[in-house]
Design a protein around this motif. Sequence first.
Motif, mmCIF file in Angstrom:
data_model
loop_
_atom_site.group_PDB
_atom_site.id
_atom_site.type_symbol
_atom_site.label_atom_id
_atom_site.label_comp_id
_atom_site.label_asym_id
_atom_site.label_seq_id
_atom_site.Cartn_x
_atom_site.Cartn_y
_atom_site.Cartn_z
ATOM 1 N N UNK A 41 0.814 -1.229 0.000
ATOM 2 C CA UNK A 41 0.000 0.000 0.000
ATOM 3 C C UNK A 41 0.846 1.278 0.000
ATOM 4 N N UNK A 42 2.139 1.167 -0.276
ATOM 5 C CA UNK A 42 2.965 2.384 -0.312
ATOM 6 C C UNK A 42 2.469 3.296 -1.431
ATOM 7 N N UNK A 43 2.350 4.594 -1.150
ATOM 8 C CA UNK A 43 1.865 5.489 -2.194
ATOM 9 C C UNK A 43 2.899 5.700 -3.306
ATOM 10 N N UNK A 44 2.382 5.853 -4.526
ATOM 11 C CA UNK A 44 3.246 6.085 -5.687
ATOM 12 C C UNK A 44 3.017 7.497 -6.202
ATOM 13 N N UNK A 45 3.997 8.019 -6.890
ATOM 14 C CA UNK A 45 3.795 9.291 -7.580
ATOM 15 C C UNK A 45 4.289 9.153 -9.009
ATOM 16 N N UNK A 46 3.705 10.007 -9.869
ATOM 17 C CA UNK A 46 4.066 9.910 -11.278
ATOM 18 C C UNK A 46 5.279 10.776 -11.566
ATOM 19 N N UNK A 47 6.182 10.263 -12.370
ATOM 20 C CA UNK A 47 7.334 11.054 -12.823
ATOM 21 C C UNK A 47 7.430 10.923 -14.346
ATOM 22 N N UNK A 48 8.175 11.878 -14.920
ATOM 23 C CA UNK A 48 8.407 11.788 -16.369
ATOM 24 C C UNK A 48 9.809 11.293 -16.598
ATOM 25 N N UNK A 49 9.954 10.289 -17.438
ATOM 26 C CA UNK A 49 11.292 9.784 -17.774
ATOM 27 C C UNK A 49 11.409 9.671 -19.294
ATOM 28 N N UNK A 50 12.613 9.402 -19.730
ATOM 29 C CA UNK A 50 12.791 9.098 -21.146
ATOM 30 C C UNK A 50 13.332 7.698 -21.262
ATOM 31 N N UNK A 51 12.626 6.835 -21.936
ATOM 32 C CA UNK A 51 13.186 5.513 -22.246
ATOM 33 C C UNK A 51 14.042 5.681 -23.512
ATOM 34 N N UNK A 52 14.791 4.687 -23.902
ATOM 35 C CA UNK A 52 15.539 4.820 -25.165
ATOM 36 C C UNK A 52 14.623 5.055 -26.368
ATOM 37 N N UNK A 53 13.328 4.818 -26.182
ATOM 38 C CA UNK A 53 12.399 4.902 -27.315
ATOM 39 C C UNK A 53 11.575 6.186 -27.315
ATOM 40 N N UNK A 54 11.110 6.601 -26.134
ATOM 41 C CA UNK A 54 10.229 7.781 -26.096
ATOM 42 C C UNK A 54 10.176 8.354 -24.682
ATOM 43 N N UNK A 55 9.488 9.505 -24.586
ATOM 44 C CA UNK A 55 9.175 10.017 -23.242
ATOM 45 C C UNK A 55 8.082 9.136 -22.650
ATOM 46 N N UNK A 56 8.059 9.052 -21.317
ATOM 47 C CA UNK A 56 7.028 8.216 -20.690
ATOM 48 C C UNK A 56 6.716 8.749 -19.310
ATOM 49 N N UNK A 57 5.469 8.563 -18.922
ATOM 50 C CA UNK A 57 5.099 8.807 -17.524
ATOM 51 C C UNK A 57 5.234 7.475 -16.800
ATOM 52 N N UNK A 58 5.885 7.512 -15.631
ATOM 53 C CA UNK A 58 6.106 6.262 -14.898
ATOM 54 C C UNK A 58 5.915 6.523 -13.408
ATOM 55 N N UNK A 59 5.956 5.473 -12.626
ATOM 56 C CA UNK A 59 5.651 5.629 -11.187
ATOM 57 C C UNK A 59 6.858 5.307 -10.328
ATOM 58 N N UNK A 60 7.021 6.089 -9.276
ATOM 59 C CA UNK A 60 8.040 5.789 -8.258
ATOM 60 C C UNK A 60 7.380 5.915 -6.889
ATOM 61 N N UNK A 61 7.999 5.326 -5.895
ATOM 62 C CA UNK A 61 7.458 5.421 -4.537
ATOM 63 C C UNK A 61 7.546 6.870 -4.074
#
Length: 209
Positions: free
Chosen positions: A47-67
């Motif tokens: 149940x740890x809360x997550x927050x959204x971050x923006x990263x760049x994969x080798x392919x594209x920009x992406x929204x992803x989650x971190x604790x």
Amino acid sequence: MSKVYVFDHPLIQHKLTYIRDKHTGTKEFRELVEEVATLMAFEITRDLPLQEVEIETPVSKAKAKVIAGKKLGIIPILRAGIGMVDGILKLIPAAKVGHIGLYRDPETLKPVEYYVKLPTDVEERDFIVVDPMLATGGSAVEAIRALKKRGAKNIKFMCLIAAPEGVEAVQQAHPDVDIYIAALDEKLNDHGYIVPGLGDAGDRLFGTK
Ligand code: URA
């Protein structure tokens, strides 16, 4: 009333069987307790809360989650609780570790604090109090009380094996503290050991018997 979660994952149950076995020696016992603590930490952090971050994969920009930067504290009850700490830190390496030591007053038979050392920012942290065995519940109830007295607000209790008596004692004293266990055993015997249990967790962890 607080909730009781029994982690019945096959890996946890398998390892717990060898922890219980009286033929398992100190080294293996210690390793298995650490491994089960890691697996339980995986479940307890669901149940740890997550927050959204923006990263760049080798392919594209992406929204992803971190604790979401939740501050956690692990509190082993001395001494057997120490056996679970490294296993939890494998998954939550940034957690701070406090310690609570209690002894039984020979006259009142009640647990009394003899050592409490906690992270300085108690009020900002969520805590997991750990002890392999929840027997009468006396130590767990007192350790949680000691933590609350110093400002802790959000506490979980995690152990390997619990007796029904211990679960009830913690729920009565601390209805806000959820309990996470690998097994709920049958009862306590006349010497305060959990049946079937695993014997004395501290002695088996530290090879003092
Ligand atoms: N503490 C232990 O280590 N074992 C028990 O069975 C009960 C309390």
